[in-house]
Design an enzyme around this catalytic site. Sequence first.
Site, mmCIF file in Angstrom:
data_model
loop_
_atom_site.group_PDB
_atom_site.id
_atom_site.type_symbol
_atom_site.label_atom_id
_atom_site.label_comp_id
_atom_site.label_asym_id
_atom_site.label_seq_id
_atom_site.Cartn_x
_atom_site.Cartn_y
_atom_site.Cartn_z
ATOM 1 N N ASP A 8 36.954 20.518 50.328
ATOM 2 C CA ASP A 8 36.436 20.839 51.659
ATOM 3 C C ASP A 8 37.565 21.175 52.640
ATOM 4 O O ASP A 8 38.458 20.351 52.887
ATOM 5 C CB ASP A 8 35.663 19.650 52.220
ATOM 6 C CG ASP A 8 34.456 19.282 51.367
ATOM 7 O OD1 ASP A 8 34.629 19.110 50.149
ATOM 8 O OD2 ASP A 8 33.364 19.143 51.922
ATOM 9 N N GLU A 39 32.304 24.245 54.207
ATOM 10 C CA GLU A 39 31.239 23.793 55.096
ATOM 11 C C GLU A 39 31.730 23.039 56.332
ATOM 12 O O GLU A 39 30.974 22.858 57.277
ATOM 13 C CB GLU A 39 30.250 22.913 54.326
ATOM 14 C CG GLU A 39 30.790 21.562 53.913
ATOM 15 C CD GLU A 39 29.725 20.477 54.028
ATOM 16 O OE1 GLU A 39 28.555 20.809 54.254
ATOM 17 O OE2 GLU A 39 30.097 19.307 53.909
ATOM 18 N N HIS A 68 26.446 20.347 55.658
ATOM 19 C CA HIS A 68 26.718 20.791 57.025
ATOM 20 C C HIS A 68 26.561 22.298 57.203
ATOM 21 O O HIS A 68 26.856 22.822 58.263
ATOM 22 C CB HIS A 68 28.141 20.392 57.444
ATOM 23 C CG HIS A 68 28.334 18.913 57.586
ATOM 24 N ND1 HIS A 68 29.572 18.303 57.498
ATOM 25 C CD2 HIS A 68 27.443 17.919 57.805
ATOM 26 C CE1 HIS A 68 29.435 16.995 57.649
ATOM 27 N NE2 HIS A 68 28.154 16.737 57.840
ATOM 28 N N HIS A 177 35.702 14.159 50.662
ATOM 29 C CA HIS A 177 37.035 14.462 51.202
ATOM 30 C C HIS A 177 38.114 13.555 50.630
ATOM 31 O O HIS A 177 39.253 13.566 51.109
ATOM 32 C CB HIS A 177 37.058 14.357 52.737
ATOM 33 C CG HIS A 177 36.209 15.359 53.437
ATOM 34 N ND1 HIS A 177 36.458 15.766 54.741
ATOM 35 C CD2 HIS A 177 35.120 16.065 53.047
ATOM 36 C CE1 HIS A 177 35.553 16.647 55.102
ATOM 37 N NE2 HIS A 177 34.731 16.846 54.089
#
Length: 257
Positions: A8, A39, A68, A177
């Site tokens: 991400d 995202e 998201h 993450h």
Amino acid sequence: MNILFLGDVVGQPGCQAVRRFLPGFKREHSVDVVIANGENSAIGNGILPQSANHLLDSGVDLLTTGNHVFRRREIYPYLDAHPGQIIRPANYPSSAPGVGYTVYDSGRFQLGVINLMGVVFMEALDNPFHTVDQILPKLKDCNAILVDFHAEATGEKRAMGFYLDGRVTAVIGTHTHVQTADEQILPKGTAYLTDAGMVGPEQSVLGVKPEAVLKRHLTHMPSRFETADGPCRIQGILLNVEAKSGKVNKVTRVNLV
């Protein structure tokens, strides 16, 4: 072929880190295609056309997303207009903007890419296992197939890895993450990593300024989350795959500052 998948990308710092890092890494490792989860690439949250274009202009070939993806309405028409460059989780309703899978055609090989979202501790979407079963026959002519499984629960991700083992080239988890250290080739030949991590500020809580997150935990009051500053950690996975057969030869986790 060499496929680079980046975790991400978080905010403007993450986008800038991709632009600085990617050209040299692609040359050094003879990377043929780059996929990144975008995202969280917009300033604030979500993804915007500006952040998507920044990543694509920086050398990313295809963007995946997650929960998201629909936070910013500006991205809705972009998803419909660029189905070959950005996809959203396939188990959203068909009425949602965009598509859940695509084929990247290099001329030398065709790479199918599927985006799925988990349902454990996440939104109540269609069953991702049933969804992927419906998609795979449509990608039967591809040389290789990569799945970005955007999910919270480690068990759900591991289950998807074994469910697709031998049926796809790679199952790569995103969303937390936090990069895991369990990269492997599963028994039937599918490359697997529970979470690719992120491209974002190293001194942060999942890319966010620590003080904002601490305020939320200590007071249980709303706190504005802002992307942290400072050097970024660049995380992901590099796959060496035989172009004709889709067989994975080598899996290398990427974790750089």
